[in-house]
Design an enzyme around this catalytic site. Sequence first.
Site, short mmCIF file in Angstrom:
data_model
loop_
_atom_site.label_atom_id
_atom_site.label_comp_id
_atom_site.label_asym_id
_atom_site.label_seq_id
_atom_site.Cartn_x
_atom_site.Cartn_y
_atom_site.Cartn_z
CG ASN A 107 -9.06 -2.29 2.34
OD1 ASN A 107 -8.30 -3.18 2.65
ND2 ASN A 107 -9.10 -1.14 3.01
CD GLU A 108 -9.43 -2.21 7.16
OE1 GLU A 108 -9.28 -1.06 7.63
OE2 GLU A 108 -8.79 -3.19 7.58
CD GLU A 162 -2.84 1.24 2.37
OE1 GLU A 162 -3.74 2.11 2.36
OE2 GLU A 162 -2.77 0.36 3.24
CB CYS A 180 -7.26 3.13 3.81
SG CYS A 180 -7.77 2.34 5.36
#
Length: 670
Positions: free
Chosen positions: A391-392, A43, A258
């Site tokens: 993503n989460e 990331e 994120c």
Amino acid sequence: MKKHLFLGAAMMAATLSMQAQKPMTAPAGGKAISDELIGIFFEDISNAADGGLYAELVQNGSFEFNTTERDGWGPGTAWKFLRPGHSLGYMRPSMEKPLHKNNPTYMRIHIERSKEFYDYKGWKGVGIQNDGYNGINVKAGEKYDFSAFFRNTNKQDDKDIRIALVEPQGWGKDPKVLADTLINVNAVDWERYFVTLTPDSSCKNAALQILVLTKGDIDIDEVSLMPQDTYKGHGLRKDLAQALADLHPRFMRFPGGCVVHGGGDGFWDTYRWKNTIGPRQERVGLKNTWGYHQSMALGYFEYFQFCEDLGMEPLPILPCGVSCQGTNGGWNMWPTQAQDVVPMSEMDEWVQDALDLIDWANGDGTTEWSRKRVEAGHPKPFNLKYLGLGNEEKISPEFCERFKYIYERVTKAHPEIVIVGTAGPGSHPKNPDFENGWKLAEELGMPIIDEHYYEKNDYFLKSRQYDNYPRDRKTKVYLGEYAAKDKKLIDALAEGLYLLHVERNGDIVSMTSYAPLFARRDNTNWNPDMIYFDNERAYLTCSYYVQQLFGQSAGQYYYGDCVKFEGDAADVIQPQEGVHYGQSVVLNAKTRKLYVKICNAGDEAKKANVNLSRFGIKKNAVKTVIAGAANDENNYDQQPIAPQKETIKAQKKFTLDVAPYSFIMLEYSL
């Protein structure tokens, strides 16, 4: 005759080599597990991309930094205005007739006077200087490729421009020249110019200078300085890329995290893969979730190419029309949180992004998006196998509706693609998002679900979460983000102990990746990280070395009964819940390698009785040990922990002394 003998010997050697690598049949007692357990998660956090893995040495070469990204930022961020001697002029950002609509800002340099008088015989000209990321690190004799787009606004006058790598000497002093050259710009429309600079001495804090020596105006954009010596020639910083290669990862998840859904910034800042391919000047830079600018010079093409270079499966993660629930402080609204969703009437756009990505990666070059891959220089397909969606995110009813919409359409069009879903943040039983995520996974028959959790080392020392998972689920687990919340040896050993438990459950858990991966020394958003770095080198943590051992020892079969610790009951397979020591024996039948891993994360020595009688091991083995004091830590000032390796005589039955706070791996050839 001698020639025939030589050929015969060569053929025999080749035959023996092929026989040595011939896959073997696994002995009885093993359990089939995933051989893709260890991967990496990249990331762009803590300048992991620009200023990190991507080898570009100029910061803000596109002049696109702005105050949305960070207070006080603008087109001139990371640049200095130069007018040595008696030169006069100014620089001014402009957006009139830009190089490309996706790259709207450029810098105009006005040169009123470029002149010397009798009291000064030094440098002259009007221009700009870039110090890179806290200095540019260059080495004597190595080649650095400079490029920039120039536009001469005065058709009558060519512009002489001095391009130089220098070592600044302080205010009022001419810099020390490391390498320089002159170019002549006569283009009246945007044109890219190239030169190669070869410094005659090394410098850790060099700067790039562009000095215009001719009166008039000139426009500059997309300034670049790249070392020629990059990883496999693909534009990545060699030492950082090699550190990842040395982990032996089986896959790479990217671009986040994120970053995928724009974090706390809204849908306008969502990472859209189509904006990250094609010529660099046509890519759409974005505010990074972590508070800086993403140039997208490290984009999807580079990610896929890096996966190919390292033999990793690419695992791209796409947004699915749902924002981060933490948008603009939304984490403080727990348990509701500030999750936004796109209207269902707009979901086809997000579906098409996924379908087009599969075409771009796997198409034969005759379709719209696969042609773009071919035009970029990669005629062969990338053979995409995995695709992550989301993503989460908070597993709300709105999320479930949109996820199902995109999931069903992608799987119908491409049943060969393995979809990875998400279990939301905090993937522990009784967490509502975890429970709802698994409910959705079972409803859809999802192949893999992505779990995330960061905990203090106590959790990893004590918990054995996957021992209690149902064994009949169709959905496998990808532990996509995890780490103990510090970077001492005890934290790395706790993670290693937990991974031994994961290997034992390798029939349920198919993939894992530590997070975050990289952090730049002077711009760290998160701690701990696996690899820290500055302009000169990578700093490998204790966790890195433990991850490396697991990456080196991937296999298809797990044996739990080959290692017994003195004092344990005969039927106990460690590590059990609450126990701070454990073991794992893994066979790679493809490479005919056997790996014995033993971890002691406690303060008392242990004895392990090892029995490998069922395996036909060869006479020598390689022993690797990571050991030290519990609170030892690798950092910028000291690196006390590193693997110690030796060749030893192989034995089928023996007792191994395991020191406190140590990890041992034995590697056997079969």
